[in-house]
Design an enzyme around this catalytic site. Structure first.
Site, mmCIF file in Angstrom:
data_model
loop_
_atom_site.group_PDB
_atom_site.id
_atom_site.type_symbol
_atom_site.label_atom_id
_atom_site.label_comp_id
_atom_site.label_asym_id
_atom_site.label_seq_id
_atom_site.Cartn_x
_atom_site.Cartn_y
_atom_site.Cartn_z
ATOM 1 N N LEU A 64 0.831 -1.216 0.000
ATOM 2 C CA LEU A 64 0.000 0.000 0.000
ATOM 3 C C LEU A 64 0.860 1.258 0.000
ATOM 4 C CD1 LEU A 64 -2.887 -0.949 2.485
ATOM 5 C CD2 LEU A 64 -2.983 -0.807 -0.011
ATOM 6 N N ASN A 95 7.558 -2.860 3.683
ATOM 7 C CA ASN A 95 8.649 -2.069 3.089
ATOM 8 C C ASN A 95 8.199 -0.640 2.771
ATOM 9 O OD1 ASN A 95 7.057 -2.977 0.949
ATOM 10 N ND2 ASN A 95 8.770 -3.359 -0.436
ATOM 11 N N ASP A 154 9.600 -8.574 3.130
ATOM 12 C CA ASP A 154 9.372 -8.747 1.689
ATOM 13 C C ASP A 154 10.009 -7.654 0.839
ATOM 14 O OD1 ASP A 154 7.911 -10.099 -0.586
ATOM 15 O OD2 ASP A 154 7.243 -8.020 -0.789
ATOM 16 N N HIS A 181 10.995 -13.515 2.096
ATOM 17 C CA HIS A 181 11.202 -13.300 0.659
ATOM 18 C C HIS A 181 12.289 -14.288 0.222
ATOM 19 C CE1 HIS A 181 11.517 -10.610 -2.935
ATOM 20 N NE2 HIS A 181 12.669 -11.252 -3.006
ATOM 21 N N ASN A 280 9.965 -9.122 -9.137
ATOM 22 C CA ASN A 280 10.792 -9.961 -8.267
ATOM 23 C C ASN A 280 9.894 -10.848 -7.419
ATOM 24 O OD1 ASN A 280 12.357 -11.039 -6.227
ATOM 25 N ND2 ASN A 280 13.295 -9.116 -5.610
ATOM 26 N N ASP A 307 0.742 -9.572 -4.644
ATOM 27 C CA ASP A 307 1.990 -8.802 -4.635
ATOM 28 C C ASP A 307 1.794 -7.489 -5.401
ATOM 29 O OD1 ASP A 307 4.537 -7.943 -4.163
ATOM 30 O OD2 ASP A 307 5.544 -9.462 -5.379
HETATM 31 O O1 DOR Z 1 8.444 -7.093 -7.650
HETATM 32 C C1 DOR Z 1 8.415 -6.874 -6.453
HETATM 33 N N1 DOR Z 1 8.119 -5.646 -5.988
HETATM 34 N N2 DOR Z 1 8.720 -7.853 -5.604
HETATM 35 C C2 DOR Z 1 8.860 -7.631 -4.283
HETATM 36 O O2 DOR Z 1 9.134 -8.571 -3.575
HETATM 37 C C3 DOR Z 1 8.746 -6.265 -3.744
HETATM 38 C C4 DOR Z 1 7.882 -5.444 -4.599
HETATM 39 C C5 DOR Z 1 7.950 -3.965 -4.301
HETATM 40 O O3 DOR Z 1 7.894 -3.592 -3.119
HETATM 41 O O4 DOR Z 1 7.955 -3.170 -5.253
#
Ligand code: DOR
Length: 433
Positions: A64, A95, A154, A181, A280, A307
């Protein structure tokens, strides 16, 4: 409080196994009656004939971006996207900036969700302070103050086995879930895409499937030793599926999720160098996609998780090498998977709905979500039009960002109403801000 009668829909409820026509009466935020031929009485009657009535969807993995990255998304825009996608609950990732590594931040995000009122937000706390992979956060404090019962760094792995072992051991004291992760960073340095035939053709540094599998294998061994609950996020390789399947068979307390993009897209797309396909873990080979589909169907993978990772155009729309990883997911998840998995017969409809509802609700505590379309349950519902046909357009989505990997794709089915505790958050396709 107002009464609602959802009339004439097909109730599809994996919690009770029900699949059949029924009216649903809602009062004071709860389902009070589910039966055919109910009388409207004083209730507001909403014609649901031809529509599917299901439990509201639960997303275990949503970025978010609040606090700190509101140029990409915030709780209001992210939960608007959730409501538009049929979700009534989302789990916000840690994050953020500052990182969600103390109770006050987790609590702020959760409360902001309540204030906005479009979906319940269940924060995920960081495993380590500042996502630095070194010192554990205060799990108990976050649990007590903000109801946090899942922890993840993550975006970054807990690379140090000792730190991960301590996290798993500590987690058992509070019965919380650790979600690591799965990426061994020593194997992915400089990587730009999945390692395989396509990365050789394109000459891009590859991201081997072993990087994910080595980490999952390590974590399964550590989780078994600690008798802790491990949740594996965004599983992307056939080898990971095998590890998780074997671990479940041995009784290790592991659950797993897969994203809509890993179930439907493969690394062949990278040849167009569209940064919206950079993610990712990376899009993998066709054989991986097939293994993920089978694992979703047979329950090795418990949940679909989006995700949902918004990035503003000014950072995402760059040359492939410079673009950040991440894809939007909330508004397209169900329609993408219905169109790509259910319609062609890879997964049956009730199973797919289970992976959006009871599956995620079995991974962590999400309160009264996915409790079923049954008398006494909280009225958290998704109502989907099976006949709807639409084309994905990033700029028309509710997210503040536009980085959908499904731009231009024609999809079947679309949520028309989403109901959170008896109140519409999406009505006739419009988010009720
Ligand atoms: O592609 C991704 N973006 N994988 C992740 O694990 C983190 C995420 C992000 O926070 O942008």
């Amino acid at each position: 409080m107002s009464e609602l009668l959802l009339k004439g829909g097909r109730v599809l409820d994996p919690a009770s196994g029900k699949d059949g026509r029924a009216d649903v009466r809602i009062a004071d935020g709860r389902i009070v009656e589910v039966a055919d031929g109910l009388d409207g009485g004083s209730a507001e009657v909403v014609d649901c004939s031809g529509l599917w009535v299901m439990p509201g969807f639960v997303d275990l993995h949503t970025h978010l971006r609040e606090p700190g990255f509101e140029d990409a998304e915030d709780v209001a825009t992210g939960t608007a996207a959730a409501a538009a996608g049929g979700y009534t609950a989302v789990c916000s990732m840690a994050n953020t900036d500052p990182v969600t590594d103390i109770a006050a931040i987790a609590d702020m995000v959760r409360r902001r969700g309540r204030e906005v009122g479009l979906a319940d937000v269940f924060p995920v706390g960081a495993i380590t302070k500042g996502l630095a992979g070194e010192n554990l956060t205060e799990f108990a404090d976050m649990q007590r103050v903000a109801g946090v019962d899942m922890f993840s760094d993550d975006g970054k792995p807990v690379a140090d086995a000792l730190v991960m072992r301590r996290a798993l051991q500590y987690a058992t004291a509070f019965d919380v879930v650790i979600c690591n992760h799965s990426e061994d960073p020593s194997l992915t340095e400089g990587a730009q895409m999945n390692e395989g035939a396509m990365s050789s053709v394109l000459g891009l540094p590859g991201w081997p499937h072993e990087a994910e599998e080595v980490m999952i294998a390590r974590d399964l061994i550590l989780a078994a030793g600690a008798n802790a609950r491990l949740h594996v996020p965004h599983v992307s390789t056939a080898g990971s599926v095998e590890l998780i399947r074997a671990a479940k068979a041995r009784g290790i307390r592991v659950t797993a999720e897969v994203t809509p993009h890993h179930l439907t897209l493969d690394d062949g797309l990278v040849s167009a160098y569209d940064p919206n396909h950079k993610v990712n873990p990376p899009l993998r080979a066709v054989a991986d996609v097939e293994a993920l589909r089978a694992a979703l169907a047979d329950g090795t993978i418990d949940a679909v998780a989006t995700d949902h990772a918004p990035h503003p155009p000014e950072t995402k729309d760059q040359e492939w090498h410079h673009a950040p990883c991440g894809m939007l997911g909330l508004e397209t998840a169900f329609a993408v998977l219905y169109s790509e998995l259910v319609e062609p017969g890879h997964v049956d409809l009730l199973t797919l709905i289970a992976r959006f509802t009871t599956g995620p609700a079995g991974v962590r505590n999400v309160g009264e979500h996915a409790g079923g379309v049954v008398e006494g349950a909280a009225a958290n519902l998704a109502v989907v039009d099976p006949e709807a046909r639409w084309t994905v357009e990033g700029r028309a989505l509710h997210s503040r960002a536009r980085n959908t990997p499904f731009e231009g794709r024609k999809l079947a089915t679309r949520p028309v109403h989403t109901v959170l505790r008896g109140r519409f958050t999406l009505r006739d396709g419009s988010v009720q801000a």
